[in-house]
Design a protein around this motif. Structure first.
Motif, PDB file in Angstrom:
ATOM      1  N   GLU A 354       0.663  -1.404   0.337  1.00  0.00           N
ATOM      2  CA  GLU A 354      -0.279   0.313  -0.328  1.00  0.00           C
ATOM      3  C   GLU A 354       0.409   1.087   0.533  1.00  0.00           C
ATOM      4  OE1 GLU A 354      -2.785  -0.183   3.738  1.00  0.00           O
ATOM      5  OE2 GLU A 354      -3.357  -1.960   2.556  1.00  0.00           O
ATOM      6  N   GLY A 355       0.163   2.587  -0.070  1.00  0.00           N
ATOM      7  CA  GLY A 355       0.865   3.668   0.497  1.00  0.00           C
ATOM      8  C   GLY A 355       0.721   4.342   1.760  1.00  0.00           C
ATOM      9  N   ALA A 356       2.513   4.731   1.826  1.00  0.00           N
ATOM     10  CA  ALA A 356       1.951   5.807   3.007  1.00  0.00           C
ATOM     11  C   ALA A 356       2.381   6.958   3.260  1.00  0.00           C
ATOM     12  CB  ALA A 356       2.773   4.862   3.927  1.00  0.00           C
ATOM     13  N   SER A 357       2.413   7.506   3.843  1.00  0.00           N
ATOM     14  CA  SER A 357       2.738   9.276   4.699  1.00  0.00           C
ATOM     15  C   SER A 357       2.923   9.650   5.642  1.00  0.00           C
ATOM     16  CB  SER A 357       2.107   9.992   3.615  1.00  0.00           C
ATOM     17  OG  SER A 357       2.818  11.675   3.902  1.00  0.00           O
ATOM     18  N   GLU A 358       4.517   9.906   5.644  1.00  0.00           N
ATOM     19  CA  GLU A 358       4.957   9.890   7.095  1.00  0.00           C
ATOM     20  C   GLU A 358       5.518  11.201   7.129  1.00  0.00           C
ATOM     21  OE1 GLU A 358       4.545   8.919  10.193  1.00  0.00           O
ATOM     22  OE2 GLU A 358       3.673   6.353   9.375  1.00  0.00           O
ATOM     23  N   SER A 359       5.736  12.429   8.684  1.00  0.00           N
ATOM     24  CA  SER A 359       6.398  13.370   8.788  1.00  0.00           C
ATOM     25  C   SER A 359       7.839  12.942   9.900  1.00  0.00           C
ATOM     26  CB  SER A 359       5.161  14.186   9.577  1.00  0.00           C
ATOM     27  OG  SER A 359       4.963  14.900   8.948  1.00  0.00           O
ATOM     28  N   ILE A 360       8.672  13.083   9.336  1.00  0.00           N
ATOM     29  CA  ILE A 360       9.967  13.031   9.540  1.00  0.00           C
ATOM     30  C   ILE A 360      11.260  13.728   9.848  1.00  0.00           C
ATOM     31  CG2 ILE A 360      11.839  11.372   9.736  1.00  0.00           C
ATOM     32  CD1 ILE A 360       9.546  10.341   9.388  1.00  0.00           C
ATOM     33  N   LEU A 373       7.652  12.713   3.549  1.00  0.00           N
ATOM     34  CA  LEU A 373       7.845  11.259   3.118  1.00  0.00           C
ATOM     35  C   LEU A 373       6.782  10.287   2.445  1.00  0.00           C
ATOM     36  CD1 LEU A 373      10.853  12.278   4.614  1.00  0.00           C
ATOM     37  CD2 LEU A 373      11.358   9.752   4.724  1.00  0.00           C
ATOM     38  N   SER A 374       5.677  10.446   0.877  1.00  0.00           N
ATOM     39  CA  SER A 374       4.986   9.730   1.059  1.00  0.00           C
ATOM     40  C   SER A 374       5.633   8.462  -0.284  1.00  0.00           C
ATOM     41  CB  SER A 374       3.977  10.149   0.177  1.00  0.00           C
ATOM     42  OG  SER A 374       3.797  11.709   1.287  1.00  0.00           O
ATOM     43  N   GLY A 375       5.369   7.382  -0.434  1.00  0.00           N
ATOM     44  CA  GLY A 375       5.057   7.027  -0.933  1.00  0.00           C
ATOM     45  C   GLY A 375       4.312   5.399  -1.829  1.00  0.00           C
TER      46      GLY A 375
END
Length: 902
Positions: A354-360, A373-375
Motif C-alpha cells: 500500500e501507500g504511506a505518508s509520514e512526517s520525519i 515522506l510519501s511513497g
C-alpha cells in the motif's frame, strides 16, 4: 474470339460475299462505310446512347475521347480498338471493339468493359492514396517532434486535394476532452463545429475501432469519424466533414480508412506522447527545485535507495555513480527517535503493498528539518517503493504556533453559546483560521472541514450570493450583520446570524476577521412560514374565481374577495358596511338566519343554493358552502363561506325545461284542438236550436233558460281548458312550493286523455290520498305528460301491427315509506334491454328518426332529481312501466333556501 483479328477484305464468291454482309441480330455493334462513317447502330447500343445517333458522321467525331488510330479509313485501323462513348446521363462508357470487313462496309463489334475500367481506375486512386500516406508517414517518423504539427497539416491538405473534401481534421486527446490538433479546409468552407458538446460526448463514450457517422441535430451537419486505436483506447480521430465520404471516395472501404489513418497516426501518436513526457519531465524538475521536493526510490532486493540529485544535495548525502546509496547510510540523517519507526514503516509498506505518508525529522546540513515522506509500492514480480519528499519545516512551525493560539482561544470560548470564528485575510480572500468547539455541537463540522473545502459548498445555493455580498460589505465598511443558511453534517440547513468585524493593522491594512455565528433557525423559519402562509392565502383568496367571504351571524360582511365585491357592486365600499341580508328576500333571509342558529361545533358545515337580488335588477343563483367558527363556549362568532355563481347553469336549465314543455304542448296540439271543438260544437247546436224556436215563435222561458245554462257550462269548460294550457305553458316559479301530486296526475291525464280516446286507447286512473310534496306543480305535470305521450306512442305502434290488441295506458299514485309513488304503465312493446340501461341519456329514443329528439326522458330525469326524487324504468309482462318517487314535503323547510344537489 476470332473477330478481334485483323482481316483484309477478301475477294469472295457471290455466296461468300452474302455471308460476309450478314449483320448480327443482337449485341453491341456499329456498321461503318469505307470512310469510317456510321451507317447503323445496334438497337441494344442505341438504348444507352443519348438521343438519335446521327448517321453519316465519322466515328472519331462521335467518340467521347479522341483516338489517333481512327483518323484514316477502316482499312488502316487495328483489328482491336478501345473506344469511349457517353451515355444518356453523360457518363463515360468503355468498349473493346473488333473490326470485321463486309462487301461494302465494315462491322465494328463492341464489348462493354466499363465496369472493369472503372474498377481499375478506383484501384489506381486507392493505391495512390496509400502511397501518399506511406510517404508522409515515413517523413513523420524521421521528423522532430516540433515539426509534427506542420507535417500533419500538410498530410491533411494533400488528402483534401486528392479527395476533394471541404474539411478534414485530426483530433487528439487533451487533458479533459478531445482537441483539434490540425485541420485543412477550403478557403471559403464554413467552419466545422468540432467543439460541439454532442460530438465530444460521442467521442468520449465510444471506444470502437470502426468508423462511424456523426449527425449534429442543431446544424444538421454530418461527419465521418475514423478512429486510430492503441492498447489503451482510441488515440486519434480523423474527421471528414462537408461531403459524403462513401460517395466521394467509393474506392475506400472502412478498413482502408482505418489502415490509411494507422499509417500516419502511429508515428504521430508516438511523437506526441514523447513530446508530452519530455514536457512533464521538465516541469517536474522545475517544480522540485521551486518547492524543495524530490523523488526517491527503494529497491528491497539491493537494499539501495535512489533519489533526485537536488534532494541528495539538500540532505548532504553522497550518491554513487549510479545515483543511489545504501539504505543504512541514508537512515543516518534521520532523527534517532524516528529512525527505527521509519524503517519499520518501510517494511510494512512493502509487505502490504500500500501507500504511506509520514512526517520525519532529519538532520541535514543546516540543522534539523521536517520532511513529508510519501511513497507507494509499484510492480508485482520485483516490487519497489517510489515516493517523494517535501520540506514542511515552515508548515510545522506555523502549525505549532497555530496550535498554541488555538489552545488558548478554545480554553476561553469552548463554552460560548455561539460559534466564535476568526478568518484570516490573505490577498483579498478570507479563510477560516479558527472556530470554537461549539461549531461541532451546532453543525457537526470541524474547523478542518471548513478549511479543506470551499465554504460556499456548505452554503445553501440560494444564499451564496448573499454571503459574497456579506464579504464585500465587510471589507468595505469593516462590519457586517447578515443571515444565511449553512448545511450541517446530516444535510439539513440552519439559519445562522453572522456578526463579523474586520481588524486592521497600524497601517490600516486588513489582517483578520473576528465574528460569531448564532443559530436563529427556529425564529427565521417561523417568520418565513407565517409570511409565506399569509402570501399564499392572500393570492389564493384574491385571485380565485370563487366567491369567498366572511360574515357575522347577523350577515354583516367582515371580508369579501374581489369576485364577490364586484358581484355585489361594492368594489369601492368597505366590507363591514355591507349586509348580505339586503340581497335576499325576506323568506330567504329568515331561513338563512335560522340555519345559522342551528349550527353547532359538531355540525359546522352547511351547503345551500341561494337566490340573490343584485343591483341593477339582476338575479344570481350561488352554490354556497358555509362553515361556522365558534368560541370556547360553542357560540357562533363568525362564518366563512365559499361559493360559485351557478346563474348561467340555472338559466340554461330553466330554458331547457321550458323548451321541453313547449315541445310537449306541440305534441298535444291535436288532442287539445279536439277538446276545444266539443264545447264549441255543443254551443253551436244550442244556438241553432234557439234560432229555430225564435223563427217559429215557440221560444219559451223555460226552454231559453235551459239552453243558456248549457251554453254557460260549455263556455266554462272551454275556459278551463285554455287556462290549464296557459298555466302549463308559462315559465315556472324560481322557488318550489308544497302541492298535491295527485292533482298533477289528474290534470296530466285530462290533457292527454282526449287524444288517446280518439285513437281508441283505454285510459285508467287510480289515485289514492297522498301527502303534499315540495317542488313545481307544472314541472311534475310536464314529466307525467311526457310519460303519457310516450305510452300513447308505444301502444299505438303495437295496435297498428296487431289490430286485435286492446291498447291501454294506466296512471296511478299512492304513498309508501314516506315517499309518494307515481306510476305510468302501458301494454305496448316494452323497452329493449340495450336501450333500457341508457333510456335517460340525452338523444336516446325508441322512436324513428324525425319523430323524436331523445331529450324528453333526459329532461324529465333532471326535473325529478332536482325535486329530490327518482325516476326509473322497467319492463313488465305487458309493456313498459315508469315510476316516479318523491319525498314527502316538510312545511317547516319551505322558507329556507334550496339544498344543493349532490
Amino acid at each position: 474470339m476470332n473477330w478481334f483479328r485483323r482481316r483484309t477484305r477478301p475477294s469472295a464468291a457471290p455466296a461468300e460475299a452474302a455471308t460476309a454482309d450478314r449483320v448480327p441480330s443482337k449485341g453491341f455493334y456499329l456498321q461503318l462505310d469505307r470512310q469510317g462513317q456510321i451507317l447503323e447502330v445496334s438497337p441494344e447500343l442505341r438504348r444507352f446512347l443519348p438521343g438519335d445517333v446521327p448517321t453519316g458522321i465519322p466515328l472519331r467525331d462521335y467518340l467521347a475521347q479522341p483516338a489517333a488510330e481512327l483518323h484514316s479509313s477502316p482499312d488502316a485501323w487495328p483489328a482491336q480498338l478501345s473506344l469511349v462513348l457517353r451515355d444518356r446521363q453523360g457518363q463515360l462508357l468503355y468498349f473493346q471493339g473488333g473490326l470485321l470487313p463486309q462487301n461494302e462496309s465494315w462491322l465494328l463489334c463492341l464489348l462493354d468493359t466499363t465496369a472493369v475500367v472503372l474498377r481499375l481506375q478506383l484501384e489506381e486512386r486507392r493505391r495512390q492514396m496509400f502511397d501518399y500516406s506511406v510517404h508522409q508517414a515515413l517523413r513523420m517518423r524521421e521528423a522532430e517532434p516540433e515539426r509534427m504539427q506542420g507535417l500533419t497539416v500538410e498530410w491533411l491538405e494533400g488528402l483534401r486535394l486528392r479527395l476533394q473534401i471541404p474539411w478534414l481534421g485530426l483530433l487528439l486527446p487533451g487533458d479533459r476532452s478531445w482537441s483539434l490538433y490540425a485541420h485543412a479546409s477550403l478557403p471559403d468552407a464554413p467552419p466545422f463545429p468540432w467543439h460541439s458538446t454532442n460530438l465530444h460526448q460521442l467521442l468520449l463514450n465510444t471506444d470502437k475501432s470502426v468508423p462511424q457517422t456523426w449527425y449534429c441535430s442543431v446544424s444538421h451537419e454530418t461527419a465521418w469519424l475514423v478512429p486510430y486505436r492503441e492498447h489503451d483506447g482510441v488515440r486519434v480521430w480523423l474527421v471528414v466533414a462537408g461531403v459524403d465520404s462513401q460517395r466521394q471516395a467509393p474506392f475506400f472501404s472502412e478498413a482502408d480508412w482505418v489502415g490509411m489513418l494507422m499509417l500516419f497516426a502511429a508515428p504521430l501518436s508516438s511523437g506526441v506522447r514523447y513530446l508530452r513526457v519530455q514536457q512533464s519531465l521538465r516541469r517536474n524538475s522545475v517544480l522540485q527545485r521551486v518547492m524543495d521536493i524530490g523523488w526517491w526510490e527503494y529497491d528491497p532486493d539491493t537494499q539501495r535507495v535512489s533519489m533526485a540529485p537536488n534532494l541528495a544535495e539538500t540532505m548532504g548525502l553522497e550518491l554513487s555513480a549510479e545515483g543511489d546509496i545504501i539504505l543504512e547510510e541514508s537512515l543516518m540523517i534521520f532523527d534517532p527517535v524516528d529512525r527505527e519507526q521509519a524503517l519499520d514503516r518501510l517494511r510494512e509498506l512493502i509487505a502490504r503493498g500500500e501507500g504511506a505518508s509520514e512526517s520525519i525529522c532529519l538532520q541535514v546540513r543546516d540543522g534539523r528539518h521536517w520532511y513529508r515522506l510519501s511513497g507507494e509500492v509499484v510492480g508485482r514480480r520485483a516490487p519497489k517503493v517510489v515516493g517523494y519528499t517535501m520540506d514542511i519545516s515552515d508548515l510545522r512551525r506555523q502549525e505549532a504556533q497555530t496550535a498554541a493560539a488555538r489552545a488558548r482561544l478554545e480554553g476561553l470560548l469552548d463554552n460560548a453559546p455561539a460559534v466564535i470564528f476568526i478568518q484570516s485575510y490573505i490577498d483579498g480572500a478570507l479563510a477560516f483560521e479558527f472556530c470554537s468547539a461549539s461549531l461541532y455541537q451546532l453543525l457537526g463540522w470541524t474547523l478542518s472541514d471548513w478549511q479543506h473545502n470551499s465554504f460556499s459548498s456548505f452554503l445553501h445555493p440560494e444564499d451564496r450570493q448573499l454571503y459574497y455580498e456579506r464579504t464585500r460589505t465587510l471589507l468595505q465598511t469593516g462590519y457586517t450583520s447578515s443571515r444565511y443558511r449553512v448545511r450541517d453534517c446530516h444535510g439539513a440547513y440552519h439559519w445562522l446570524l453572522d456578526e463579523a468585524k474586520l481588524l486592521r493593522d497600524d497601517r490600516g491594512m486588513p489582517t483578520e476577521v473576528v465574528g460569531l455565528l448564532m443559530d436563529v433557525t427556529e425564529a427565521t423559519e417561523a417568520s418565513e412560514s407565517v409570511r409565506k402562509s399569509e402570501e399564499r392565502y392572500r393570492i389564493l383568496v384574491e385571485d380565485s374565481p370563487a366567491i369567498i367571504c366572511r360574515y357575522l351571524p347577523d350577515l354583516t360582511l367582515t371580508f369579501a374577495n374581489k369576485p364577490m365585491a364586484a358581484a355585489l357592486g361594492a368594489d369601492d365600499k368597505r366590507p363591514e358596511l355591507i349586509n348580505l341580508g339586503q340581497f335576499l328576500s325576506s323568506e330567504d333571509r329568515a331561513g338563512v338566519l335560522r340555519r345559522l342558529g342551528r349550527m353547532t361545533p359538531g355540525t359546522p358545515v352547511s351547503n345551500r343554493e341561494v337566490l340573490l337580488h343584485l343591483p341593477g335588477g339582476r338575479r344570481a343563483w350561488w352554490a354556497w358552502t358555509e362553515r361556522g367558527l365558534f368560541d370556547e363556549n360553542g357560540k357562533l362568532i363568525e362564518v366563512q363561506a365559499v361559493g360559485r355563481d351557478d346563474t348561467e347553469i340555472h338559466d340554461a336549465r330553466e330554458q331547457l325545461y321550458q323548451g321541453a314543455k313547449m315541445a310537449t304542448l306541440g305534441e298535444m296540439a291535436t288532442g287539445l284542438a279536439h277538446e276545444m271543438n266539443q264545447p264549441l260544437t255543443v254551443m253551436r247546436m244550442a244556438l241553432a236550436n234557439l234560432v229555430k224556436r225564435l223563427a217559429i215563435d215557440e221560444l219559451g222561458i223555460d226552454y231559453l233558460k235551459e239552453k243558456l245554462q248549457r251554453l254557460e257550462s260549455q263556455v266554462t269548460r272551454a275556459s278551463r281548458i285554455v287556462d290549464h294550457v296557459r298555466i302549463f305553458g308559462r315559465r315556472s316559479e324560481s322557488r318550489g312550493v308544497l302541492f298535491d301530486p295527485c292533482k298533477a296526475v289528474a290534470e296530466s291525464v285530462a290533457l292527454t286523455s282526449e287524444g288517446m280516446e280518439q285513437k281508441g286507447i283505454a285510459v285508467e286512473l287510480e289515485l289514492l290520498p297522498v301527502p303534499e310534496v315540495n317542488g313545481h306543480h307544472d314541472r311534475l305535470e310536464q314529466v307525467l305528460i311526457n310519460l303519457l305521450l310516450n305510452a300513447q306512442y308505444a301502444v299505438s305502434q303495437r295496435a297498428a301491427r296487431e289490430p286485435e290488441h286492446g291498447p291501454r295506458v294506466k296512471a296511478s299514485c299512492w304513498e309508501a315509506n314516506d315517499r309518494v309513488c307515481i306510476v305510468v304503465e302501458d301494454n305496448g312493446d316494452g323497452i329493449s334491454p340495450s336501450q333500457l340501461t341508457r333510456i335517460f341519456e340525452p338523444f336516446v329514443t325508441t322512436k324513428p328518426v324525425g319523430e323524436g329528439t331523445g331529450l324528453g326522458l333526459s329532461v324529465s330525469y333532471g326535473i325529478i332529481t332536482q325535486m329530490g326524487g327518482e325516476l326509473s324504468a322497467e319492463n313488465h309482462g305487458q309493456g313498459a312501466r315508469f315510476m316516479v318517487t318523491l319525498p314527502v314535503g316538510k312545511p317547516s323547510s319551505t322558507p329556507d333556501a334550496l339544498q344543493l344537489e349532490t
